[in-house]
Design a protein around this motif. Sequence first.
Motif, PDB file in Angstrom:
ATOM      1  N   PHE A 328    -111.985   9.537 -21.878  1.00 40.87           N
ATOM      2  CA  PHE A 328    -113.160   8.950 -22.521  1.00 40.87           C
ATOM      3  C   PHE A 328    -114.200  10.026 -22.826  1.00 40.87           C
ATOM      4  O   PHE A 328    -114.756  10.085 -23.931  1.00 40.87           O
ATOM      5  N   GLN A 329    -114.465  10.871 -21.855  1.00 45.98           N
ATOM      6  CA  GLN A 329    -115.493  11.889 -22.062  1.00 45.98           C
ATOM      7  C   GLN A 329    -115.046  12.941 -23.078  1.00 45.98           C
ATOM      8  O   GLN A 329    -115.868  13.438 -23.853  1.00 45.98           O
ATOM      9  N   ARG A 330    -113.772  13.254 -23.099  1.00 49.76           N
ATOM     10  CA  ARG A 330    -113.260  14.244 -24.039  1.00 49.76           C
ATOM     11  C   ARG A 330    -113.305  13.723 -25.482  1.00 49.76           C
ATOM     12  O   ARG A 330    -113.642  14.465 -26.408  1.00 49.76           O
ATOM     13  N   ASN A 331    -112.992  12.450 -25.670  1.00 48.65           N
ATOM     14  CA  ASN A 331    -112.889  11.892 -27.016  1.00 48.65           C
ATOM     15  C   ASN A 331    -114.126  11.140 -27.486  1.00 48.65           C
ATOM     16  O   ASN A 331    -114.454  11.182 -28.677  1.00 48.65           O
ATOM     17  N   LEU A 332    -114.809  10.439 -26.600  1.00 45.88           N
ATOM     18  CA  LEU A 332    -115.943   9.595 -26.990  1.00 45.88           C
ATOM     19  C   LEU A 332    -117.270  10.093 -26.447  1.00 45.88           C
ATOM     20  O   LEU A 332    -118.331   9.595 -26.820  1.00 45.88           O
ATOM     21  N   ARG A 333    -117.203  11.044 -25.511  1.00 44.17           N
ATOM     22  CA  ARG A 333    -118.391  11.606 -24.872  1.00 44.17           C
ATOM     23  C   ARG A 333    -119.213  10.557 -24.127  1.00 44.17           C
ATOM     24  O   ARG A 333    -120.431  10.656 -24.048  1.00 44.17           O
ATOM     25  N   VAL A 334    -118.565   9.537 -23.641  1.00 44.11           N
ATOM     26  CA  VAL A 334    -119.179   8.570 -22.735  1.00 44.11           C
ATOM     27  C   VAL A 334    -118.160   8.252 -21.651  1.00 44.11           C
ATOM     28  O   VAL A 334    -116.957   8.412 -21.848  1.00 44.11           O
ATOM     29  N   THR A 335    -118.624   7.786 -20.511  1.00 46.98           N
ATOM     30  CA  THR A 335    -117.717   7.376 -19.447  1.00 46.98           C
ATOM     31  C   THR A 335    -117.260   5.944 -19.697  1.00 46.98           C
ATOM     32  O   THR A 335    -117.907   5.190 -20.443  1.00 46.98           O
ATOM     33  N   PRO A 336    -116.147   5.522 -19.088  1.00 43.23           N
ATOM     34  CA  PRO A 336    -115.738   4.113 -19.217  1.00 43.23           C
ATOM     35  C   PRO A 336    -116.817   3.143 -18.740  1.00 43.23           C
ATOM     36  O   PRO A 336    -117.018   2.083 -19.343  1.00 43.23           O
ATOM     37  N   GLU A 337    -117.522   3.504 -17.668  1.00 42.16           N
ATOM     38  CA  GLU A 337    -118.581   2.627 -17.169  1.00 42.16           C
ATOM     39  C   GLU A 337    -119.687   2.464 -18.212  1.00 42.16           C
ATOM     40  O   GLU A 337    -120.158   1.349 -18.467  1.00 42.16           O
ATOM     41  N   ALA A 338    -120.108   3.581 -18.818  1.00 42.07           N
ATOM     42  CA  ALA A 338    -121.159   3.512 -19.836  1.00 42.07           C
ATOM     43  C   ALA A 338    -120.685   2.748 -21.062  1.00 42.07           C
ATOM     44  O   ALA A 338    -121.440   1.986 -21.670  1.00 42.07           O
ATOM     45  N   TYR A 339    -119.417   2.934 -21.429  1.00 39.21           N
ATOM     46  CA  TYR A 339    -118.876   2.213 -22.585  1.00 39.21           C
ATOM     47  C   TYR A 339    -118.899   0.707 -22.325  1.00 39.21           C
ATOM     48  O   TYR A 339    -119.272  -0.073 -23.203  1.00 39.21           O
ATOM     49  N   ARG A 340    -118.511   0.306 -21.137  1.00 36.58           N
ATOM     50  CA  ARG A 340    -118.511  -1.129 -20.805  1.00 36.58           C
ATOM     51  C   ARG A 340    -119.929  -1.686 -20.847  1.00 36.58           C
ATOM     52  O   ARG A 340    -120.154  -2.784 -21.374  1.00 36.58           O
ATOM     53  N   ARG A 341    -120.904  -0.974 -20.308  1.00 34.13           N
ATOM     54  CA  ARG A 341    -122.293  -1.461 -20.349  1.00 34.13           C
ATOM     55  C   ARG A 341    -122.778  -1.643 -21.779  1.00 34.13           C
ATOM     56  O   ARG A 341    -123.544  -2.558 -22.086  1.00 34.13           O
ATOM     57  N   ARG A 342    -122.321  -0.759 -22.674  1.00 33.77           N
ATOM     58  CA  ARG A 342    -122.825  -0.758 -24.036  1.00 33.77           C
ATOM     59  C   ARG A 342    -122.156  -1.803 -24.915  1.00 33.77           C
ATOM     60  O   ARG A 342    -122.780  -2.372 -25.810  1.00 33.77           O
ATOM     61  N   PHE A 343    -120.854  -2.079 -24.672  1.00 34.79           N
ATOM     62  CA  PHE A 343    -120.115  -2.883 -25.637  1.00 34.79           C
ATOM     63  C   PHE A 343    -119.497  -4.156 -25.057  1.00 34.79           C
ATOM     64  O   PHE A 343    -118.941  -4.951 -25.819  1.00 34.79           O
ATOM     65  N   ALA A 344    -119.582  -4.375 -23.765  1.00 38.13           N
ATOM     66  CA  ALA A 344    -118.957  -5.570 -23.193  1.00 38.13           C
ATOM     67  C   ALA A 344    -119.657  -6.832 -23.644  1.00 38.13           C
ATOM     68  O   ALA A 344    -120.862  -6.842 -23.912  1.00 38.13           O
ATOM     69  N   ARG A 345    -118.883  -7.916 -23.757  1.00 38.41           N
ATOM     70  CA  ARG A 345    -119.463  -9.201 -24.104  1.00 38.41           C
ATOM     71  C   ARG A 345    -120.401  -9.647 -22.998  1.00 38.41           C
ATOM     72  O   ARG A 345    -120.194  -9.392 -21.820  1.00 38.41           O
TER      73      ARG A 345
END
Length: 346
Positions: A328-345
């Motif tokens: 995640f950090q290599r490709n999206l520059r965010v952690t899975p935890e941060a991605y979930r906070r940002r985009f989860a329903r």
Amino acid sequence: MQRRLRTKKSAPRMALGKPQNAAPRKIVLVIYDGVAAIDFVGPLDVFAFASEVATKKRLGAPPAYVVELASACGRPVRSWSGMQIVPNHALEDLPPDLDTVLVSGGDYHRAAADARLLAWLRARTPEVRRMGAVCSGAFILAAAGLLRGHRATTHWAGATRLAREYPDIEVEPDAIFVRSGKMYTSAGGSAGMDLALALVEDDLGHDVALSVARSLVLFLKRPGGQSQFSRPLLAQTAAAGPLQGLVEWLVRHLDADLRVEVLAKKAGMSARNFARTFTQSMQMTPAKFVEAARLEVARSCLEGGRASLKQIARECGFGTEERMRRAFQRNLRVTPEAYRRRFARS
């Protein structure tokens, strides 16, 4: 020859602008039939808020910005969504002392073939401090020949096309915005506001830009690149040609052993021939595709469910949380935890 896409996030820090007691900077937002409203309304509001904030800090000072909408002929234009917009000026009527020109994106095809618009952009570029584009407006600058030899970005869905049609441009598909000399380009829609905030910070300082970001509920520096918003593999899978069946199987079995040797055997090819054929069909190596596919499914899991990171990492083929976090950090520059906070329903 197709230009290789680079993967950088954004521009280096920009050079300082005019002093704070300078006359208003004149900014022109170029619009046309088919323009996307957010591409000029977003930056327009950023500059308007910045002028208001700066005026409060410097009582009696002139506005920081004077922002005008302009079209090639000066007549009203109809946006992509059907809204009628009345510009302030025709391009040829604009004063000579412009500071910044930003070309909006949208359904750009007719605008990119408008000889009068392209000629105006070419003539004004040497005169202005900054020339830029929001989203697919980059195609208009490219049609004018203004991005030749520059780095640039555009909406993720058009980045490959921009690189293919204009191989003399170094396209950075993951960037939110890019500065290359006096040329500025940004990703789609709301990324025009990211670019405008960066220009405000450059002109008026961090404090003013931060106040504007807070007022508009924006990130001053958006975390990650635009790849976190894209779903590139969905379109690519259908283009896999003779390997389509294998690719579809691969996507359904991400937790399997997907080393090149295993995939080559399943395809009935030698590992060397398979790697070459796959890379030609999918425009990436098998290993890169496997990681991208695992990332894409992991993102969907993070957006739509409450499974643990450990479970998602296992089911998507990463094996461990740490390997998934690094991807995640290599490709999206965010952690899975941060991605979930940002985009989860919700």
